[in-house]
Design a protein around this motif. Structure first.
Motif, PDB file in Angstrom:
ATOM      1  N   GLN A  32     -42.328  29.114  -3.881  1.00  0.00           N
ATOM      2  CA  GLN A  32     -42.392  29.732  -5.202  1.00  0.00           C
ATOM      3  C   GLN A  32     -41.416  29.056  -6.171  1.00  0.00           C
ATOM      4  N   MET A  33     -41.907  28.729  -7.353  1.00  0.00           N
ATOM      5  CA  MET A  33     -41.074  28.135  -8.400  1.00  0.00           C
ATOM      6  C   MET A  33     -40.738  29.211  -9.429  1.00  0.00           C
ATOM      7  N   TRP A  34     -39.512  29.141  -9.998  1.00  0.00           N
ATOM      8  CA  TRP A  34     -39.217  29.953 -11.168  1.00  0.00           C
ATOM      9  C   TRP A  34     -39.726  29.199 -12.397  1.00  0.00           C
ATOM     10  N   ILE A  35     -40.629  29.841 -13.123  1.00  0.00           N
ATOM     11  CA  ILE A  35     -41.252  29.241 -14.303  1.00  0.00           C
ATOM     12  C   ILE A  35     -40.863  30.072 -15.521  1.00  0.00           C
ATOM     13  N   GLN A  36     -40.310  29.422 -16.531  1.00  0.00           N
ATOM     14  CA  GLN A  36     -39.935  30.118 -17.766  1.00  0.00           C
ATOM     15  C   GLN A  36     -40.849  29.648 -18.886  1.00  0.00           C
ATOM     16  N   LEU A  37     -41.750  30.520 -19.291  1.00  0.00           N
ATOM     17  CA  LEU A  37     -42.702  30.233 -20.358  1.00  0.00           C
ATOM     18  C   LEU A  37     -42.210  30.957 -21.606  1.00  0.00           C
ATOM     19  N   ASP A  38     -41.576  30.215 -22.529  1.00  0.00           N
ATOM     20  CA  ASP A  38     -40.807  30.814 -23.615  1.00  0.00           C
ATOM     21  C   ASP A  38     -39.764  31.760 -23.005  1.00  0.00           C
ATOM     22  N   ASN A  39     -39.873  33.056 -23.242  1.00  0.00           N
ATOM     23  CA  ASN A  39     -38.892  33.983 -22.677  1.00  0.00           C
ATOM     24  C   ASN A  39     -39.498  34.832 -21.556  1.00  0.00           C
ATOM     25  N   GLU A  40     -40.622  34.370 -21.020  1.00  0.00           N
ATOM     26  CA  GLU A  40     -41.310  35.077 -19.939  1.00  0.00           C
ATOM     27  C   GLU A  40     -41.028  34.366 -18.620  1.00  0.00           C
ATOM     28  N   TYR A  41     -40.659  35.122 -17.577  1.00  0.00           N
ATOM     29  CA  TYR A  41     -40.327  34.535 -16.279  1.00  0.00           C
ATOM     30  C   TYR A  41     -41.402  34.889 -15.259  1.00  0.00           C
ATOM     31  N   ASN A 101     -32.993  25.134 -14.922  1.00  0.00           N
ATOM     32  CA  ASN A 101     -32.778  25.946 -16.127  1.00  0.00           C
ATOM     33  C   ASN A 101     -33.480  27.288 -16.065  1.00  0.00           C
ATOM     34  N   SER A 102     -34.712  27.299 -15.573  1.00  0.00           N
ATOM     35  CA  SER A 102     -35.455  28.558 -15.522  1.00  0.00           C
ATOM     36  C   SER A 102     -34.828  29.529 -14.527  1.00  0.00           C
ATOM     37  N   ALA A 103     -34.383  29.014 -13.367  1.00  0.00           N
ATOM     38  CA  ALA A 103     -33.754  29.884 -12.364  1.00  0.00           C
ATOM     39  C   ALA A 103     -32.440  30.458 -12.886  1.00  0.00           C
ATOM     40  N   ILE A 104     -31.635  29.614 -13.541  1.00  0.00           N
ATOM     41  CA  ILE A 104     -30.348  30.076 -14.073  1.00  0.00           C
ATOM     42  C   ILE A 104     -30.554  31.059 -15.215  1.00  0.00           C
ATOM     43  N   SER A 105     -31.499  30.772 -16.095  1.00  0.00           N
ATOM     44  CA  SER A 105     -31.779  31.673 -17.220  1.00  0.00           C
ATOM     45  C   SER A 105     -32.208  33.048 -16.730  1.00  0.00           C
ATOM     46  N   LYS A 106     -33.002  33.071 -15.650  1.00  0.00           N
ATOM     47  CA  LYS A 106     -33.439  34.360 -15.086  1.00  0.00           C
ATOM     48  C   LYS A 106     -32.246  35.134 -14.537  1.00  0.00           C
ATOM     49  N   ARG A 107     -31.327  34.451 -13.866  1.00  0.00           N
ATOM     50  CA  ARG A 107     -30.137  35.125 -13.339  1.00  0.00           C
ATOM     51  C   ARG A 107     -29.275  35.690 -14.466  1.00  0.00           C
ATOM     52  N   ILE A 108     -29.121  34.912 -15.538  1.00  0.00           N
ATOM     53  CA  ILE A 108     -28.318  35.370 -16.677  1.00  0.00           C
ATOM     54  C   ILE A 108     -28.990  36.578 -17.343  1.00  0.00           C
ATOM     55  N   LYS A 109     -30.310  36.532 -17.444  1.00  0.00           N
ATOM     56  CA  LYS A 109     -31.034  37.661 -18.039  1.00  0.00           C
ATOM     57  C   LYS A 109     -30.859  38.923 -17.199  1.00  0.00           C
ATOM     58  N   ASP A 110     -30.921  38.768 -15.878  1.00  0.00           N
ATOM     59  CA  ASP A 110     -30.721  39.921 -14.990  1.00  0.00           C
ATOM     60  C   ASP A 110     -29.304  40.465 -15.124  1.00  0.00           C
ATOM     61  N   LEU A 111     -28.324  39.560 -15.268  1.00  0.00           N
ATOM     62  CA  LEU A 111     -26.936  39.983 -15.456  1.00  0.00           C
ATOM     63  C   LEU A 111     -26.791  40.784 -16.747  1.00  0.00           C
ATOM     64  N   LYS A 112     -27.487  40.330 -17.772  1.00  0.00           N
ATOM     65  CA  LYS A 112     -27.400  41.000 -19.070  1.00  0.00           C
ATOM     66  C   LYS A 112     -27.916  42.430 -18.997  1.00  0.00           C
ATOM     67  N   THR A 113     -29.004  42.636 -18.254  1.00  0.00           N
ATOM     68  CA  THR A 113     -29.571  43.986 -18.154  1.00  0.00           C
ATOM     69  C   THR A 113     -28.668  44.925 -17.361  1.00  0.00           C
ATOM     70  N   SER A 114     -27.813  44.355 -16.504  1.00  0.00           N
ATOM     71  CA  SER A 114     -26.941  45.196 -15.673  1.00  0.00           C
ATOM     72  C   SER A 114     -25.589  45.485 -16.315  1.00  0.00           C
ATOM     73  N   LEU A 115     -25.275  44.809 -17.422  1.00  0.00           N
ATOM     74  CA  LEU A 115     -23.999  44.997 -18.111  1.00  0.00           C
ATOM     75  C   LEU A 115     -24.224  45.498 -19.524  1.00  0.00           C
ATOM     76  N   ASN A 116     -23.210  46.126 -20.101  1.00  0.00           N
ATOM     77  CA  ASN A 116     -23.314  46.478 -21.514  1.00  0.00           C
ATOM     78  C   ASN A 116     -23.085  45.222 -22.343  1.00  0.00           C
ATOM     79  N   LYS A 117     -23.371  45.309 -23.627  1.00  0.00           N
ATOM     80  CA  LYS A 117     -23.345  44.132 -24.490  1.00  0.00           C
ATOM     81  C   LYS A 117     -21.964  43.480 -24.542  1.00  0.00           C
TER      82      LYS A 117
END
Length: 324
Positions: free
Chosen positions: A282-291, A152-168
């Motif tokens: 290295q692990m992807w760790i999602q602490l609330d909304n912090e990666y 979940n943390s790895a996928i959430s990070k990828r989705i967040k990165d996608l969001k920053t690269s696209l318009n809303k």
């Protein structure tokens, strides 16, 4: 009591009118008060809110309570929590203007209940009481809601990165498609879906291969109740779920079931006060909304670490087990 309103301007991108309305409401309310004591601050970058809160603590009168209002989304709430948690005379109010507001969903009594309006009503928030609330601590970092390690943390990070690269608009179209594809691809990635971890929970060994590790102080993630459905943020315990690794189709089914509020059969559930997790890579760790990326993490619950403001006499659900 001093009231400090900390805005995240990024949460109001292309919606300046909305932020102006909130500022007007704050000004109108405090103009009616006999001895108004408030300030308005703007967090310009990540963690800026922490230094703002430190400055406000230094300016406060001895013995005064300072109430911090985190106005925006999950990011500003995380930053304000990490400022407030270091001061015993501070309280924290979430004023939700983000896309997802995981923590306050615990106050919803029914499926269709919506508490957003109660938490965005400034006069009601100012007059509301605060609830003693637990927090998850990792070193100097604090989280209100949860910590995820694994898929979940790895996928959430990828989705967040996608969001920053696209318009809303583009992100809205592609987010669900991208999320679906990412879950499928990740389920076949053994480094993420079947990694070996060394895990100690309250000093008991739970080491093994897992696809997902969830340390919950509250039950919601991405706006939905998870399989840690009974997690409550005032019982002095963390609800920890470990989903064992399996073949890709079983992994997908287990993660899907967990995200819908059910606990799959191939999972381990423990209530505890601390957890240590180590991985060779290295692990992807999602602490609330912090990666964060790291090879180990040592978490513990801090009982009643912070006072969270709750309007309308709202309270947390009763935990299934109490640590005290």
């Amino acid at each position: 009591m001093k009231h400090v309103f900390v805005f995240d301007p990024k949460a109001f991108y292309n919606q300046q009118w909305k932020m102006d309305n909130i500022l007007d409401n704050i000004g109108q309310f405090f103009r009616t008060q006999e001895k108004p004591d408030f300030s308005i601050q703007f967090s310009r970058y990540r963690r800026n809110a922490i230094s703002i809160i430190n400055d406000e603590a230094e300016k406060a009168k001895a013995g005064d309570t300072v109430r911090i209002y985190a106005i925006g989304g999950e990011e500003i709430l995380f930053d304000c929590l990490n400022g407030v948690a270091h001061f015993p005379n501070m309280q924290l109010a979430a004023v939700p203007y983000g896309e997802i507001n995981n923590f306050i969903k615990i106050f919803e009594k029914e499926k269709n209940d919506n508490v957003i309006d109660a938490f965005t009503d400034i006069p009601k928030l100012v007059k509301s009481q605060a609830l003693p609330t637990d927090a998850i601590r990792w070193g100097v970092n604090y989280a209100l809601n949860s910590c995820y390690i694994g898929m979940n943390s790895a996928i959430s990070k990828r989705i967040k990165d996608l969001k920053t690269s696209l318009n809303k608009g583009s992100f809205f179209i592609f987010s669900k498609i991208s999320s679906f594809i990412n879950y499928i691809l990740t389920s076949f990635d053994k480094q993420l879906a079947a990694r070996e971890y060394k895990i100690l929970i309250d000093d008991q060994d739970y080491s093994g291969n897992y696809s997902l590790i969830h340390i919950a102080n509250s039950p919601f993630f991405n706006g939905k109740k998870t399989g840690a459905a009974n997690a409550t943020p005032d019982d002095g315990l963390l609800d920890i779920v470990l989903i064992k690794s399996s073949i890709p189709l079983v992994t997908l089914s287990s993660i899907s079931k967990y995200s819908k509020g059910k606990r799959p059969k191939n999972s381990v559930f423990v209530q505890a006060k601390k957890i240590y997790v180590h991985s060779e890579n290295q692990m992807w760790i999602q602490l609330d909304n912090e990666y964060i990326q790291d090879t180990e993490i040592n978490l513990n619950v801090v009982h009643h670490a912070v006072q969270i403001v709750a309007p309308k006499e709202l309270s947390y659900p009763i935990g299934s087990i109490s640590a005290l």
